[in-house]
Structure formats: structure tokens, C-alpha cells
Scaffold this motif. Structure first.
Motif, PDB file in Angstrom:
ATOM      1  N   LEU A   1      47.792  47.568  33.813  1.00 40.91           N
ATOM      2  CA  LEU A   1      46.453  47.237  33.232  1.00 40.91           C
ATOM      3  C   LEU A   1      46.291  46.612  32.008  1.00 40.91           C
ATOM      4  O   LEU A   1      45.227  45.873  31.894  1.00 40.91           O
ATOM      5  N   ASP A   2      47.391  46.639  31.280  1.00 41.36           N
ATOM      6  CA  ASP A   2      46.966  45.685  29.910  1.00 41.36           C
ATOM      7  C   ASP A   2      47.173  44.283  30.446  1.00 41.36           C
ATOM      8  O   ASP A   2      46.523  43.547  29.512  1.00 41.36           O
ATOM      9  N   ALA A   3      47.647  43.719  31.570  1.00 41.26           N
ATOM     10  CA  ALA A   3      47.491  42.524  32.088  1.00 41.26           C
ATOM     11  C   ALA A   3      46.390  41.982  32.634  1.00 41.26           C
ATOM     12  O   ALA A   3      46.028  40.883  32.548  1.00 41.26           O
ATOM     13  N   ARG A   7      39.830  37.282  30.665  1.00 43.50           N
ATOM     14  CA  ARG A   7      40.618  35.619  30.576  1.00 43.50           C
ATOM     15  C   ARG A   7      41.627  35.550  31.395  1.00 43.50           C
ATOM     16  O   ARG A   7      41.637  34.344  32.103  1.00 43.50           O
ATOM     17  N   ARG A   8      42.513  36.617  31.746  1.00 41.41           N
ATOM     18  CA  ARG A   8      43.705  36.378  32.731  1.00 41.41           C
ATOM     19  C   ARG A   8      42.942  36.113  34.060  1.00 41.41           C
ATOM     20  O   ARG A   8      43.713  35.143  34.889  1.00 41.41           O
ATOM     21  N   VAL A   9      42.216  37.125  34.459  1.00 41.32           N
ATOM     22  CA  VAL A   9      41.501  37.005  35.772  1.00 41.32           C
ATOM     23  C   VAL A   9      40.828  35.533  36.039  1.00 41.32           C
ATOM     24  O   VAL A   9      40.712  34.916  37.107  1.00 41.32           O
ATOM     25  N   ALA A  10      40.090  35.138  34.899  1.00 48.76           N
ATOM     26  CA  ALA A  10      39.475  33.892  35.233  1.00 48.76           C
ATOM     27  C   ALA A  10      40.286  32.690  35.410  1.00 48.76           C
ATOM     28  O   ALA A  10      40.172  31.920  36.128  1.00 48.76           O
ATOM     29  N   GLN A  11      41.380  32.843  34.407  1.00 50.59           N
ATOM     30  CA  GLN A  11      42.409  31.786  34.609  1.00 50.59           C
ATOM     31  C   GLN A  11      43.112  31.806  35.815  1.00 50.59           C
ATOM     32  O   GLN A  11      43.175  30.598  36.702  1.00 50.59           O
ATOM     33  N   ASP A  12      43.224  33.064  36.591  1.00 49.56           N
ATOM     34  CA  ASP A  12      43.976  32.971  37.826  1.00 49.56           C
ATOM     35  C   ASP A  12      43.064  32.588  38.937  1.00 49.56           C
ATOM     36  O   ASP A  12      43.454  32.137  39.782  1.00 49.56           O
ATOM     37  N   VAL A  15      38.370  29.656  37.000  1.00 53.65           N
ATOM     38  CA  VAL A  15      37.118  29.218  36.332  1.00 53.65           C
ATOM     39  C   VAL A  15      37.028  29.780  34.954  1.00 53.65           C
ATOM     40  O   VAL A  15      38.140  30.461  34.401  1.00 53.65           O
ATOM     41  N   THR A  16      36.223  29.473  34.224  1.00 48.66           N
ATOM     42  CA  THR A  16      36.182  29.792  32.620  1.00 48.66           C
ATOM     43  C   THR A  16      35.847  31.331  32.563  1.00 48.66           C
ATOM     44  O   THR A  16      35.141  32.005  33.566  1.00 48.66           O
ATOM     45  N   PRO A  17      36.109  32.034  31.479  1.00 54.47           N
ATOM     46  CA  PRO A  17      35.895  33.265  31.080  1.00 54.47           C
ATOM     47  C   PRO A  17      34.196  33.633  31.359  1.00 54.47           C
ATOM     48  O   PRO A  17      33.974  34.592  31.836  1.00 54.47           O
ATOM     49  N   MET A  18      33.526  32.813  30.883  1.00 56.65           N
ATOM     50  CA  MET A  18      32.043  32.911  30.808  1.00 56.65           C
ATOM     51  C   MET A  18      31.495  32.808  32.315  1.00 56.65           C
ATOM     52  O   MET A  18      30.578  33.608  32.472  1.00 56.65           O
ATOM     53  N   THR A  19      32.167  32.045  33.196  1.00 57.71           N
ATOM     54  CA  THR A  19      31.640  32.076  34.484  1.00 57.71           C
ATOM     55  C   THR A  19      32.076  33.641  34.892  1.00 57.71           C
ATOM     56  O   THR A  19      30.948  34.127  35.933  1.00 57.71           O
ATOM     57  N   THR A  22      29.475  36.102  34.317  1.00 58.02           N
ATOM     58  CA  THR A  22      27.888  36.430  35.078  1.00 58.02           C
ATOM     59  C   THR A  22      28.091  37.107  36.127  1.00 58.02           C
ATOM     60  O   THR A  22      27.258  37.621  36.963  1.00 58.02           O
ATOM     61  N   HIS A  23      29.461  37.462  36.850  1.00 53.91           N
ATOM     62  CA  HIS A  23      29.695  38.594  37.800  1.00 53.91           C
ATOM     63  C   HIS A  23      29.947  39.953  37.547  1.00 53.91           C
ATOM     64  O   HIS A  23      29.674  40.994  37.995  1.00 53.91           O
ATOM     65  N   VAL A  24      30.928  39.865  36.335  1.00 51.93           N
ATOM     66  CA  VAL A  24      31.251  41.601  35.976  1.00 51.93           C
ATOM     67  C   VAL A  24      31.160  41.234  34.335  1.00 51.93           C
ATOM     68  O   VAL A  24      31.736  40.518  33.577  1.00 51.93           O
ATOM     69  N   PRO A  25      30.364  42.563  33.818  1.00 46.11           N
ATOM     70  CA  PRO A  25      29.925  42.361  32.508  1.00 46.11           C
ATOM     71  C   PRO A  25      31.312  42.592  31.440  1.00 46.11           C
ATOM     72  O   PRO A  25      31.100  42.129  30.417  1.00 46.11           O
ATOM     73  N   GLY A  26      32.476  43.114  31.925  1.00 49.24           N
ATOM     74  CA  GLY A  26      33.441  43.340  30.987  1.00 49.24           C
ATOM     75  C   GLY A  26      34.834  44.069  31.902  1.00 49.24           C
ATOM     76  O   GLY A  26      34.481  44.373  33.026  1.00 49.24           O
ATOM     77  N   LYS A  27      35.851  44.345  31.318  1.00 49.47           N
ATOM     78  CA  LYS A  27      36.972  44.662  31.752  1.00 49.47           C
ATOM     79  C   LYS A  27      36.758  46.085  32.337  1.00 49.47           C
ATOM     80  O   LYS A  27      37.098  46.629  33.659  1.00 49.47           O
ATOM     81  N   ALA A  28      36.013  47.062  31.794  1.00 44.34           N
ATOM     82  CA  ALA A  28      35.610  48.398  32.090  1.00 44.34           C
ATOM     83  C   ALA A  28      35.244  48.239  33.588  1.00 44.34           C
ATOM     84  O   ALA A  28      35.375  48.985  34.421  1.00 44.34           O
ATOM     85  N   ASP A  29      34.113  47.435  33.867  1.00 42.10           N
ATOM     86  CA  ASP A  29      33.478  47.134  35.107  1.00 42.10           C
ATOM     87  C   ASP A  29      34.403  46.777  36.033  1.00 42.10           C
ATOM     88  O   ASP A  29      34.287  47.031  37.299  1.00 42.10           O
TER      89      ASP A  29
END
Length: 200
Positions: A1-3, A7-12, A15-19, A22-29
Motif C-alpha cells: 500500500l505504501d507504493a 504520483r506513482r500511479v500517474a507515472q505508470d 500522465v501527470t499527477p494533476m491529470t 481530475t479523476h480521483v481526488p486523492g489516495k484514500a479515494d
């Protein structure tokens, strides 16, 4: 879960983290969506018409244990407020059917299911902790016991030695699960019998 970071998901995803935001408000979501997805993917075959209530409840427990074995990260998530997505609700509906028609009222059905799932979650966490401890300590259960066994405590030594010899581990997840599930089913049987006696 720490991984799992935005930022990591956006990189994989390339796309940019900001993109991604726009789909998911944060890690909890994001974790809520992940959990709802694995719940949605759980097999939900109808219970056979001749299945006893113990068979149905055991099937619920086994399906949840299998989920934790496939996705160990789920056992690390808090369980108090699951996301109310379609996967979570379909899982809840299916699992309640295992208890439906037994004479339990709605509150008892909900509590019985919560008790069963808490038991399965606890055994899954214990098994995960055991694997983590063995990996991080570089000691097997037997090696640890040989070094730290309670030699000055005769009852603990006798019982611990008997359990360790029988299971070849200080903690035996499969045995603990089977033993504990049988006790949970026995407790539900007592509740069902009590309610049946009360009605008659």
C-alpha cells in the motif's frame, strides 16, 4: 500500500499527477476504488439449494479468505467504513443470503456477518504478519522458538511444544482458521437455536 501513491500511479499511466487528480481526488479515494473493484470481481455463484446454512456461511468465509490470499493488501485496509460502491454492496447482498431464512432478525444477520468477516480478517492479518516477520527476521518459526522458547514456564513450554510439533510452526494459519471458523459456526448455531426456541 505504501507504493500506491498518486504520483506513482500517474507515472505508470504516463500522465501527470494533476491529470490523475481530475479523476480521483486523492489516495484514500483511489484505495476505495481498488477495494470496490476486487469486491466486484469476487465470484458470487448461487448457493446450491441443498446447501446447509453451515455450508453457505463456510462458503462466505472461504471466499473472503481467498480474497485476502490473492490481494494481501486488502487485509491492511481499515474495515470500519468500506466504500459503498457497487462491489461492496453486491458482496454484502450475496453474503447476507447465506444467513437469510434462519430466523435471525435484520440486526442479528448484520452482526453475525460482521462477526464472521472480522474473524476471517483477523486470521488473514495474522497470516500476513507471520510471513512478514519470517521474511524480515530471516528466522523460521522453529528457529525463533528454539531461541526464545519459554523454558522457565512449564505449562507454556508443554503446550507450545505440542502445538509447534503438530503444526511445524509457532503459528499455524490454516489450523487457526479451521478451528476458529468451527467455533464461529457453533456460536451462530446457538443463536439460531435460541431464536427458534423463542419463536416456538
Amino acid at each position: 500500500l505504501d507504493a500506491v501513491t498518486m504520483r506513482r500511479v500517474a507515472q505508470d499511466l504516463g500522465v501527470t499527477p494533476m491529470t490523475l487528480y481530475t479523476h480521483v481526488p486523492g489516495k484514500a479515494d483511489l484505495l476505495d476504488l481498488m477495494l470496490d473493484t476486487v469486491y466486484q470481481d469476487m465470484p458470487r455463484t448461487p448457493y446450491p439449494p441443498d446447501a446447509t446454512w453451515r455450508d453457505r456461511v463456510t462458503a462466505v468465509a472461504d471466499a473472503n479468505r481467498a480474497l485476502y490470499q490473492r490481494h494481501p493488501w486488502v487485509a491492511r485496509l481499515p474495515t470500519t467504513r468500506p466504500p459503498l460502491g457497487p462491489g461492496v454492496l453486491a458482496k454484502y447482498e450475496h453474503e447476507l443470503r447465506a444467513l437469510d431464512g434462519l430466523g435471525l432478525d435484520d440486526l442479528e444477520m448484520d452482526a453475525a456477518l460482521a462477526h464472521l468477516l472480522a474473524f476471517v480478517h483477523g486470521t488473514a492479518r495474522a497470516a500476513l504478519d507471520q510471513r512478514t516477520t519470517e521474511r524480515e527476521s530471516a528466522l523460521s518459526d522453529q528457529e525463533w522458538w528454539d531461541t526464545h522458547g519459554p523454558a522457565r514456564f512449564p505449562l507454556a513450554s508443554r503446550v507450545g511444544l505440542a502445538a509447534g510439533t503438530a503444526h511445524q510452526h509457532a503459528h499455524a494459519p490454516d489450523h487457526g482458521y479451521a478451528f476458529g471458523l468451527a467455533r464461529v459456526l457453533d456460536g451462530l448455531a446457538a443463536l439460531i437455536d435460541r431464536d427458534r426456541d423463542r419463536r416456538t
